[in-house]
Scaffold this motif. Sequence first.
Motif, PDB file in Angstrom:
ATOM      1  N   PHE A 197       0.719  -0.973  -0.237  1.00  8.71           N
ATOM      2  CA  PHE A 197       0.631  -0.195   0.060  1.00  8.71           C
ATOM      3  C   PHE A 197       0.968   1.596   0.093  1.00  8.71           C
ATOM      4  O   PHE A 197       2.002   1.119   0.616  1.00  8.71           O
ATOM      5  CB  PHE A 197      -1.393  -0.178   1.459  1.00  8.71           C
ATOM      6  CG  PHE A 197      -2.185   1.277   1.008  1.00  8.71           C
ATOM      7  CD1 PHE A 197      -2.713   1.625   0.179  1.00  8.71           C
ATOM      8  CD2 PHE A 197      -2.260   1.435   2.775  1.00  8.71           C
ATOM      9  CE1 PHE A 197      -3.202   3.171   0.041  1.00  8.71           C
ATOM     10  CE2 PHE A 197      -3.388   2.740   2.630  1.00  8.71           C
ATOM     11  CZ  PHE A 197      -3.723   3.485   1.710  1.00  8.71           C
ATOM     12  N   LEU A 198       1.158   2.336  -1.425  1.00  9.66           N
ATOM     13  CA  LEU A 198       1.482   2.977  -1.038  1.00  9.66           C
ATOM     14  C   LEU A 198       0.239   4.382  -1.671  1.00  9.66           C
ATOM     15  O   LEU A 198       0.631   4.771  -2.944  1.00  9.66           O
ATOM     16  CB  LEU A 198       2.114   2.785  -2.652  1.00  9.66           C
ATOM     17  CG  LEU A 198       3.970   4.363  -2.220  1.00  9.66           C
ATOM     18  CD1 LEU A 198       5.085   3.101  -2.785  1.00  9.66           C
ATOM     19  CD2 LEU A 198       3.247   5.484  -2.001  1.00  9.66           C
ATOM     20  N   PRO A 199      -0.368   5.153  -0.052  1.00 11.95           N
ATOM     21  CA  PRO A 199      -0.989   6.168  -0.360  1.00 11.95           C
ATOM     22  C   PRO A 199      -0.500   7.381  -0.890  1.00 11.95           C
ATOM     23  O   PRO A 199       1.042   7.597  -0.114  1.00 11.95           O
ATOM     24  CB  PRO A 199      -1.522   6.436   1.032  1.00 11.95           C
ATOM     25  CG  PRO A 199      -0.400   5.841   1.951  1.00 11.95           C
ATOM     26  CD  PRO A 199       0.356   4.758   1.586  1.00 11.95           C
ATOM     27  N   ILE A 200      -0.705   8.249  -1.872  1.00 10.23           N
ATOM     28  CA  ILE A 200      -0.337   9.286  -2.175  1.00 10.23           C
ATOM     29  C   ILE A 200      -1.339  10.532  -2.033  1.00 10.23           C
ATOM     30  O   ILE A 200      -2.771  10.729  -2.203  1.00 10.23           O
ATOM     31  CB  ILE A 200       0.281   9.439  -3.917  1.00 10.23           C
ATOM     32  CG1 ILE A 200       1.211   8.372  -3.924  1.00 10.23           C
ATOM     33  CG2 ILE A 200       0.794  10.998  -3.490  1.00 10.23           C
ATOM     34  CD1 ILE A 200       1.462   8.103  -4.876  1.00 10.23           C
ATOM     35  N   VAL A 201      -1.501  11.692  -1.281  1.00  9.72           N
ATOM     36  CA  VAL A 201      -2.565  13.026  -1.020  1.00  9.72           C
ATOM     37  C   VAL A 201      -1.324  13.812  -1.939  1.00  9.72           C
ATOM     38  O   VAL A 201      -0.081  14.463  -1.411  1.00  9.72           O
ATOM     39  CB  VAL A 201      -2.018  13.339  -0.287  1.00  9.72           C
ATOM     40  CG1 VAL A 201      -3.448  14.162   0.786  1.00  9.72           C
ATOM     41  CG2 VAL A 201      -3.248  11.615   0.926  1.00  9.72           C
ATOM     42  N   VAL A 202      -1.920  14.805  -2.316  1.00 10.65           N
ATOM     43  CA  VAL A 202      -1.597  16.054  -3.010  1.00 10.65           C
ATOM     44  C   VAL A 202      -2.466  17.165  -1.762  1.00 10.65           C
ATOM     45  O   VAL A 202      -3.413  17.278  -1.710  1.00 10.65           O
ATOM     46  CB  VAL A 202      -1.978  16.615  -4.068  1.00 10.65           C
ATOM     47  CG1 VAL A 202      -1.618  18.055  -4.867  1.00 10.65           C
ATOM     48  CG2 VAL A 202      -1.827  15.405  -5.354  1.00 10.65           C
ATOM     49  N   CYS A 203      -1.716  18.172  -1.129  1.00 10.95           N
ATOM     50  CA  CYS A 203      -1.996  19.107  -0.220  1.00 10.95           C
ATOM     51  C   CYS A 203      -1.046  20.201  -1.090  1.00 10.95           C
ATOM     52  O   CYS A 203       0.137  20.686  -1.116  1.00 10.95           O
ATOM     53  CB  CYS A 203      -0.672  18.920   0.704  1.00 10.95           C
ATOM     54  SG  CYS A 203      -1.766  20.039   2.024  1.00 10.95           S
ATOM     55  N   PRO A 204      -2.392  21.279  -0.578  1.00  6.39           N
ATOM     56  CA  PRO A 204      -3.415  21.686  -1.009  1.00  6.39           C
ATOM     57  C   PRO A 204      -4.436  21.044  -1.726  1.00  6.39           C
ATOM     58  O   PRO A 204      -3.728  20.475  -2.418  1.00  6.39           O
ATOM     59  CB  PRO A 204      -3.656  23.341  -0.006  1.00  6.39           C
ATOM     60  CG  PRO A 204      -2.614  23.301  -1.341  1.00  6.39           C
ATOM     61  CD  PRO A 204      -1.524  23.227  -2.092  1.00  6.39           C
ATOM     62  N   ASP A 205      -5.768  20.648  -0.875  1.00 11.41           N
ATOM     63  CA  ASP A 205      -6.546  20.412  -2.420  1.00 11.41           C
ATOM     64  C   ASP A 205      -6.853  20.726  -2.878  1.00 11.41           C
ATOM     65  O   ASP A 205      -7.405  22.255  -3.655  1.00 11.41           O
ATOM     66  CB  ASP A 205      -8.134  20.151  -1.706  1.00 11.41           C
ATOM     67  CG  ASP A 205      -8.848  19.021  -1.750  1.00 11.41           C
ATOM     68  OD1 ASP A 205      -8.661  18.922  -3.365  1.00 11.41           O
ATOM     69  OD2 ASP A 205      -9.733  19.490  -1.416  1.00 11.41           O
ATOM     70  N   PRO A 206      -6.892  20.639  -4.267  1.00  7.95           N
ATOM     71  CA  PRO A 206      -6.348  21.134  -5.625  1.00  7.95           C
ATOM     72  C   PRO A 206      -7.929  21.638  -6.311  1.00  7.95           C
ATOM     73  O   PRO A 206      -8.062  22.729  -6.769  1.00  7.95           O
ATOM     74  CB  PRO A 206      -6.060  19.587  -6.927  1.00  7.95           C
ATOM     75  CG  PRO A 206      -5.918  18.591  -6.695  1.00  7.95           C
ATOM     76  CD  PRO A 206      -5.622  19.252  -4.870  1.00  7.95           C
ATOM     77  N   LEU A 207      -9.078  20.750  -5.971  1.00 10.08           N
ATOM     78  CA  LEU A 207     -10.322  20.871  -5.899  1.00 10.08           C
ATOM     79  C   LEU A 207     -10.815  21.974  -5.094  1.00 10.08           C
ATOM     80  O   LEU A 207     -12.251  21.917  -4.763  1.00 10.08           O
ATOM     81  CB  LEU A 207     -11.075  19.641  -5.917  1.00 10.08           C
ATOM     82  CG  LEU A 207     -10.478  18.375  -7.180  1.00 10.08           C
ATOM     83  CD1 LEU A 207     -11.635  17.392  -6.559  1.00 10.08           C
ATOM     84  CD2 LEU A 207     -10.875  19.055  -8.717  1.00 10.08           C
ATOM     85  N   SER A 208      -9.928  22.186  -4.337  1.00 11.19           N
ATOM     86  CA  SER A 208     -10.654  23.219  -2.206  1.00 11.19           C
ATOM     87  C   SER A 208     -10.438  24.946  -3.825  1.00 11.19           C
ATOM     88  O   SER A 208      -9.589  25.241  -4.189  1.00 11.19           O
ATOM     89  CB  SER A 208     -10.613  23.353  -1.744  1.00 11.19           C
ATOM     90  OG  SER A 208     -10.274  23.857  -1.178  1.00 11.19           O
ATOM     91  N   THR A 209     -11.891  25.304  -2.996  1.00 15.28           N
ATOM     92  CA  THR A 209     -11.861  26.697  -4.053  1.00 15.28           C
ATOM     93  C   THR A 209     -10.776  27.742  -3.123  1.00 15.28           C
ATOM     94  O   THR A 209      -9.892  28.781  -3.218  1.00 15.28           O
ATOM     95  CB  THR A 209     -12.761  27.862  -3.204  1.00 15.28           C
ATOM     96  OG1 THR A 209     -13.184  27.729  -2.030  1.00 15.28           O
ATOM     97  CG2 THR A 209     -14.171  26.426  -4.436  1.00 15.28           C
ATOM     98  N   THR A 210     -10.030  27.153  -1.969  1.00 15.58           N
ATOM     99  CA  THR A 210      -9.109  27.822  -0.799  1.00 15.58           C
ATOM    100  C   THR A 210      -7.059  27.441  -1.733  1.00 15.58           C
ATOM    101  O   THR A 210      -6.788  27.866  -1.075  1.00 15.58           O
ATOM    102  CB  THR A 210      -8.850  27.298   0.366  1.00 15.58           C
ATOM    103  OG1 THR A 210      -8.813  26.642   0.987  1.00 15.58           O
ATOM    104  CG2 THR A 210     -10.385  28.001   0.797  1.00 15.58           C
ATOM    105  N   PHE A 211      -7.486  26.364  -2.549  1.00 16.28           N
ATOM    106  CA  PHE A 211      -6.265  26.195  -3.573  1.00 16.28           C
ATOM    107  C   PHE A 211      -5.778  27.096  -4.002  1.00 16.28           C
ATOM    108  O   PHE A 211      -6.262  28.776  -4.828  1.00 16.28           O
ATOM    109  CB  PHE A 211      -6.589  25.433  -4.210  1.00 16.28           C
ATOM    110  CG  PHE A 211      -5.140  24.721  -4.721  1.00 16.28           C
ATOM    111  CD1 PHE A 211      -4.608  23.614  -4.783  1.00 16.28           C
ATOM    112  CD2 PHE A 211      -5.030  25.321  -6.490  1.00 16.28           C
ATOM    113  CE1 PHE A 211      -3.079  23.311  -5.112  1.00 16.28           C
ATOM    114  CE2 PHE A 211      -3.742  24.949  -7.282  1.00 16.28           C
ATOM    115  CZ  PHE A 211      -2.984  24.016  -6.663  1.00 16.28           C
TER     116      PHE A 211
END
Length: 610
Positions: free
Chosen positions: A330-344
């Motif tokens: 298992f290799l979880p990957i998270v992009v931060c900040p959330d690109p789909l957020s209006t606050t990106f």
Amino acid sequence: MHFVNLVKIRLSSTSLLLVTIFGQTVIMGFAWGFTGGIVFTGVLALPDHIVYLIVEHPTVLTLIVTLISTTLSIITSMFFTFAVKEALRHHLSGPIALFELRTAIALSRPTWVLRWKSLKLSALTLAVYAVVTFLNTSWSTLLLPTLVQWPVATFGTELDLGSVAFVNQLSTDLNTPEVNTVVLLRLTFKEVCKRVVCSASTEFRTISRLRSTLDDSSNPPGSAVGLAFYGGRVPVNTSFDWGNLASDAGTQGIAQNYTVTQQGVTANVTCQPIDRSQNEFNLNPTQTQGPEITFFTWEAIANCSGNSNSQIYYTTGSVSGQIVNATEGFLPIVVCPDPLSTTFNPYKFGAAFVIFLRCLASKLSADVFMAGLYKYNFLPTTVCEVVPYLTTVNVTYNGGIISVDRIDASTSSPNFPLSQYIATVIAYQSGANQGMATNTIGDFLTAYGTSNVSVMHSELEDYWRGITEFASTQLRSGYSASGVPSNMTRSTSGTMYITTYGWRSQAHTYIFLLVEITMIWSVTILAAGYSLIQEKIHASDPSFDFSDPVDLIIAASVGRLQSEFCEGDGNDVDNSEDITVRFEDVPDKVGKRIGKRLVTVIPEPLPETA
């Protein structure tokens, strides 16, 4: 020169000399004109239909050029030797040494003679022989078409990803949920691999070295443009400057490649272990027991300098809730900040977004950061910072091979919608790589070796850079599929190289060939001019050919030249060539000349001194 002797029956020597001057001048003019045309155009290409015939029948080309070159060489040398022989015929009217006569015969053939006591004359015959012999090679070199690369200047426009009009359009499209969903569904990992033609064993490295290209579909994209674009032929607004060869516009040749200066998008990517003083990464697993397997729902949560994002993953384990470390990972990957957020807001982090990668421990527990034995436990928690930027590049398109050289060292941060789009693609790609028991990125990292963390970081940097470049190319293609409005364009320039058959300007080679042809023309004109002048002063009988062995034997016999050699030393053959001779007319009973005789000239005695 038997041909010339036959022609003399109908033409006088004066007429033949005039024909020689005219013919040699025409041939020399052709050589200069042909070479001048090549130099003027740079490349003189054959028409496509002839090129295709050459490719299909290459030996026929060699045969035709050899025949033409041989014909021109024979005609040129024939004019040359005739003019030289006529000039020597007038020159031999006076006393001459036997070796000089031998030299004259050699020059009119042409052949060469060698005598150590007369090195200058020997060198002259060698030089003339070499020049005339090299004529065929010279004409073949000049006339034989070879494979050439014909550079044709190109210019046009392309989509400017940094233009205000495009930024506004992309921002509008990204805020349309239907369009945004379409593009994310299109960009699966297999789609990316398909576009770069990668095999199963080299998929990861191909992506990591990605220089994006378009799907070579024969069908146009139709209505699937913009963010909905998923492949097809894309029109390119490019024109060609054919220069002085406008009549050859549209030439295809055998192959074509292009070098174009374009706008590019790439990224500076830095992967390193997580700094927990600035970033946090947590995993919250939920276990669901099944009849034969166990399902795990993972919520991967990343906090990057106060901004957070999460990603949901699903994996499986054994019925007892264990994960087989040899085959599952298992290799979880998270992009931060959330690109789909209006606050990106990528500008807050230097136009960067952060990718968290975490390999789970071997044992489920509350502390998910424990070391373990899962398949991918060789990769520590890693943060990859991706900084996209716009730049100017030289792109070489050579069939299916595309290479890029950055020529603009200065960088500029992309606009907000473009960064958001790239981050969205990376986020989607991150989730798509994780399966129920394996992860594509993890498997390829395993294949490349797990002992060196810095090497793995380097591979990950290439991978995310490739995804960034592909995403921008896909975006440019989508918005170019239906044409680009003028307020979204920027100019491009480059060169199209057409590989075809023809002639390219080669200054040093052509100068050498032209010097030789011009020298032969000059000697021919001078010799013919000398003969014409001598003909006006005192006409001579052209029926006697001093270079003809039969005529020469008869003349020597009539002049009783044999007695001179019989009276001298028979072993001193070399000295006999110093004997001075001359040709005299042989009259008949009524005084009409009926032939020539070769007689010796008795040297005048030296005056006695007191």
